[in-house]
Scaffold this motif. Structure first.
Motif, PDB file in Angstrom:
ATOM      1  N   GLY A 268       0.524  -1.098   0.028  1.00 17.04           N
ATOM      2  CA  GLY A 268      -0.552   0.193  -0.240  1.00 17.04           C
ATOM      3  C   GLY A 268       1.263   1.297   0.460  1.00 17.04           C
ATOM      4  N   PRO A 269      -0.263   2.030   0.691  1.00 15.34           N
ATOM      5  CA  PRO A 269       1.312   3.463  -0.051  1.00 15.34           C
ATOM      6  C   PRO A 269       1.735   3.821   1.437  1.00 15.34           C
ATOM      7  CG  PRO A 269      -1.187   3.758   0.434  1.00 15.34           C
ATOM      8  CD  PRO A 269      -1.157   2.587   0.686  1.00 15.34           C
ATOM      9  N   LEU A 270       3.461   3.810   1.398  1.00  9.22           N
ATOM     10  CA  LEU A 270       4.526   3.314   2.087  1.00  9.22           C
ATOM     11  C   LEU A 270       5.054   4.786   3.161  1.00  9.22           C
ATOM     12  CD1 LEU A 270       6.978   1.537  -0.368  1.00  9.22           C
ATOM     13  CD2 LEU A 270       5.953   1.379   1.516  1.00  9.22           C
ATOM     14  N   GLY A 271       4.389   6.289   1.159  1.00  7.77           N
ATOM     15  CA  GLY A 271       4.379   7.641   2.310  1.00  7.77           C
ATOM     16  C   GLY A 271       6.554   8.193   2.669  1.00  7.77           C
ATOM     17  N   LEU A 272       6.522   8.608   3.607  1.00  7.21           N
ATOM     18  CA  LEU A 272       7.219   9.087   4.449  1.00  7.21           C
ATOM     19  C   LEU A 272       8.250   8.089   5.229  1.00  7.21           C
ATOM     20  CD1 LEU A 272       8.076  12.432   3.347  1.00  7.21           C
ATOM     21  CD2 LEU A 272       8.305  10.717   1.734  1.00  7.21           C
ATOM     22  N   ALA A 273       7.677   7.486   6.005  1.00  8.86           N
ATOM     23  CA  ALA A 273       7.414   6.116   7.447  1.00  8.86           C
ATOM     24  C   ALA A 273       8.928   6.161   7.808  1.00  8.86           C
ATOM     25  CB  ALA A 273       6.463   5.305   7.094  1.00  8.86           C
ATOM     26  N   ASN A 274       9.496   5.969   6.492  1.00 14.14           N
ATOM     27  CA  ASN A 274      10.907   5.693   6.864  1.00 14.14           C
ATOM     28  C   ASN A 274      11.916   6.544   7.477  1.00 14.14           C
ATOM     29  OD1 ASN A 274      10.275   3.179   5.907  1.00 14.14           O
ATOM     30  ND2 ASN A 274      11.343   2.700   4.094  1.00 14.14           N
ATOM     31  N   PHE A 275      11.180   8.040   7.317  1.00 15.56           N
ATOM     32  CA  PHE A 275      12.021   8.792   7.464  1.00 15.56           C
ATOM     33  C   PHE A 275      12.538   9.174   9.173  1.00 15.56           C
ATOM     34  CE2 PHE A 275      12.060   9.816   3.591  1.00 15.56           C
ATOM     35  CZ  PHE A 275      13.180  10.636   3.091  1.00 15.56           C
ATOM     36  N   ASP A 276      11.131   8.485   9.745  1.00 15.14           N
ATOM     37  CA  ASP A 276      11.190   8.390  11.098  1.00 15.14           C
ATOM     38  C   ASP A 276      11.792   7.190  11.917  1.00 15.14           C
ATOM     39  OD1 ASP A 276      10.537   8.413  13.786  1.00 15.14           O
ATOM     40  OD2 ASP A 276       8.476   8.312  13.799  1.00 15.14           O
ATOM     41  N   THR A 277      13.077   7.092  11.749  1.00 11.09           N
ATOM     42  CA  THR A 277      13.480   5.613  12.162  1.00 11.09           C
ATOM     43  C   THR A 277      13.355   5.189  13.434  1.00 11.09           C
ATOM     44  OG1 THR A 277      15.628   7.232  12.817  1.00 11.09           O
ATOM     45  CG2 THR A 277      15.728   6.956  10.971  1.00 11.09           C
ATOM     46  N   GLY A 278      13.132   6.055  14.752  1.00 14.09           N
ATOM     47  CA  GLY A 278      13.057   5.494  15.541  1.00 14.09           C
ATOM     48  C   GLY A 278      13.567   6.396  16.561  1.00 14.09           C
ATOM     49  N   ASP A 279      15.149   6.154  16.585  1.00 19.19           N
ATOM     50  CA  ASP A 279      15.297   7.234  16.906  1.00 19.19           C
ATOM     51  C   ASP A 279      15.835   8.399  16.536  1.00 19.19           C
ATOM     52  OD1 ASP A 279      16.878   5.087  18.174  1.00 19.19           O
ATOM     53  OD2 ASP A 279      17.511   4.177  16.086  1.00 19.19           O
ATOM     54  N   GLY A 280      14.654   9.344  15.669  1.00 18.62           N
ATOM     55  CA  GLY A 280      14.918  10.575  15.421  1.00 18.62           C
ATOM     56  C   GLY A 280      15.177  10.634  14.109  1.00 18.62           C
TER      57      GLY A 280
ATOM     58  N   ILE B 240      14.961   6.617  -2.623  1.00 20.17           N
ATOM     59  CA  ILE B 240      15.426   5.096  -1.882  1.00 20.17           C
ATOM     60  C   ILE B 240      15.680   5.669  -0.176  1.00 20.17           C
ATOM     61  CG2 ILE B 240      17.777   4.172  -1.271  1.00 20.17           C
ATOM     62  CD1 ILE B 240      18.656   5.527  -4.052  1.00 20.17           C
ATOM     63  N   ALA B 241      15.676   6.347   0.267  1.00 19.82           N
ATOM     64  CA  ALA B 241      15.589   6.584   1.571  1.00 19.82           C
ATOM     65  C   ALA B 241      13.577   6.310   2.291  1.00 19.82           C
ATOM     66  CB  ALA B 241      15.819   7.810   2.119  1.00 19.82           C
ATOM     67  N   ALA B 242      12.208   6.292   1.414  1.00 11.98           N
ATOM     68  CA  ALA B 242      11.569   6.548   1.625  1.00 11.98           C
ATOM     69  C   ALA B 242      11.055   4.718   1.504  1.00 11.98           C
ATOM     70  CB  ALA B 242      10.366   7.031   1.139  1.00 11.98           C
ATOM     71  N   ILE B 243      11.518   4.441   0.490  1.00 10.41           N
ATOM     72  CA  ILE B 243      11.000   2.414   0.600  1.00 10.41           C
ATOM     73  C   ILE B 243      12.189   1.453   1.349  1.00 10.41           C
ATOM     74  CG2 ILE B 243      11.183   0.847  -1.698  1.00 10.41           C
ATOM     75  CD1 ILE B 243       9.911   3.260  -3.642  1.00 10.41           C
TER      76      ILE B 243
END
Length: 480
Positions: free
Chosen positions: A202-214, A276-279
């Motif tokens: 589904g839509p991935l969005g920019l969730a990967n930019f939130d790494t959990g460590d800031g 790349i960073a988003a996927i």
């Protein structure tokens, strides 16, 4: 943006650097603006983007990598704006080597040329080797060195025919990989937005930019160290200056090509890193697989791995093609300027400096062999000098621009006679020098990159000292 105007009718004649003026170089003005743009793109877009971009994200984090490439693009624009002013006013063979000779002194021209020649000679070896290894995906029983030699012969033939054939070939080489970058950005963006019908996610969005460590999981230091490598990733845009002696209507085509190339590179690099960073999850970035392949696989593109393998080989050959051209023109320019044997300045009836071309190819092959049969320290020295050389050459370009503009204004009373004027002078070249200098200082704090100073600084001092001893000229004696 920079000012661009037609040369005024009363423009004073350009000063010529001895031995490298267009009329005496033997080279032919056959390249158009589109050729110059693609030569720059060909020299820059290579394995650093297609293969190593995952490592950049792993080192700086998703947002940190984007910021690092944005800074790299800005510095590249600062440096290339100055090079555009120099090359439009003095479109001579040898590019920034000739500008350094004229505006800083022959010792700096000599040192810059050898640093840059060494940089591309080492790069040639890596491009040949990497291409051969990638070919083993389809021909696993054939040794990689066989393909390396075949590709070396192919690039030599393309450069030996004429500069026009080289430029046209490089145009199509570069067009293939530019199309691949655009395809990856478009398909990746569609996947991120959830409008790609081939993707099952589904839509991935920019969730990967939130790494959990800031936003900066490796800290600001990770971003700063990445910037050092990013400067090197943008190297190759200066090839426009090397090709200035063979450009049609250089007063217009060179500034236009530099501006266009830098803008496109910024869009390609930053756009690709965002996708790349988003996927690719941050924790998985830096894997051995090309992140481009990972993105195309995630997008559901059939045969994505084979397509990207072909594109990456094309990218490596394109970078090698530009590198061999640059090496040959540097040796040719040094021979014409009296800083190397004069025979290197000779061209054949097609306007190709064949001896310089042959020696450059041998230099690349020798570097390739040194990585196999010589001590590890030798190859480490060559690679370190290569990385150091790029930043050093960009600093020299900025210093040459500052010296040139000051002298030009003193002699002509202003800048109206310049066909192209770099913007915000002297702020941009000074800021570029400070940022580039800071990157060299930062190298000392990174154990992986520290050898660049151990070998790069002594090599530079050795070249300066040798020229002063051999010719008895001061280090700072402009050859105006």
């Amino acid at each position: 943006m920079s000012e661009l105007s037609a040369p005024p009718a009363q423009q004073p004649p350009a000063r010529s650097t001895p031995g490298v003026s267009p009329g005496e170089s033997g080279l032919r003005r056959t390249m158009t603006s589109r050729h110059l743009v693609m030569i720059a793109l060909g020299g820059v877009i290579g394995s650093g983007l297609f293969v190593s971009s995952g490592y950049t994200i792993a080192q700086a984090g998703p947002l940190g990598a984007v910021l690092a490439y944005a800074v790299g693009a800005l510095v590249a624009y600062m440096v290339m704006s100055g090079l555009g002013e120099l090359s439009a006013r003095h479109p001579v063979a040898g590019g920034f080597h000739a500008h350094a000779t004229r505006d800083l002194g022959p010792a700096w021209g000599f040192t810059t040329a050898w640093l840059y020649w060494m940089c591309w000679a080492v790069a040639l070896a890596s491009e040949f080797t990497a291409s051969g290894i990638l070919m083993q995906r389809w021909f696993p029983t054939v040794p990689a060195w066989v393909f390396a030699l075949l590709f070396a012969a192919l690039l030599f033939a393309l450069n030996a025919v004429s500069s026009k054939v080289f430029a046209e070939t490089e145009f199509w080489f570069s067009l293939i990989k530019v199309a691949a970058v655009v395809l990856m950005i478009v398909v990746g963006a569609a996947t991120i937005l959830g409008i790609n019908p081939a993707s099952e996610a589904g839509p991935l969005g920019l969730a990967n930019f939130d790494t959990g460590d800031g936003l900066f999981p490796t800290g600001i230091s990770g971003v700063l160290v990445t910037i050092l490598a990013v400067f090197y990733a943008f190297s190759g845009t200066e090839l426009i200056g090397v090709a200035a002696g063979e450009a049609k209507n250089p007063e217009l085509s060179i500034p236009r090509a530099i501006r266009t190339a830098v803008v496109r590179l910024a869009v390609f690099f930053i756009g690709a890193i965002v996708v790349i960073a988003a996927i690719v999850p941050f924790a998985e970035a830096g894997a051995n697989e090309s992140p481009f392949v990972t993105v195309l696989d995630a997008a559901g593109l059939p045969a994505g791995a084979d397509i990207m393998n072909f594109v990456i080989i094309t990218a490596l050959l394109s970078a090698g093609n530009s590198g061999l051209y640059s090496c040959a023109r540097m040796l040719h320019a040094m021979g014409a300027a009296g800083q190397a044997p004069a025979v290197l300045s000779k061209t054949n009836r097609r306007g190709v400096p064949m001896l310089a071309l042959c020696l450059s190819l041998l230099g690349g092959l020798a570097s390739l062999l040194s990585g196999v049969i010589a001590a590890d320290s030798l190859f480490l020295a060559l690679v370190s000098i290569s990385g150091f050389a790029v930043v050093a050459v960009w600093i020299v370009i900025c210093a040459s621009h500052l010296s040139f503009r000051r002298h030009h204004v003193a002699v002509h009373g202003g800048t109206d006679s310049l066909p192209y004027r770099a913007p915000l002078f002297p702020l941009l070249p000074i800021l570029a020098v400070l940022l580039l200098g800071a990157s060299l200082v930062g190298v000392a704090f990174d154990p992986v990159q520290r050898p660049a100073l151990w070998f790069g600084v002594p090599f530079t001092l050795l070249c300066l000292g040798y020229y002063r001893w051999r010719h008895g000229a001061g280090v700072f004696t402009p050859a105006r």
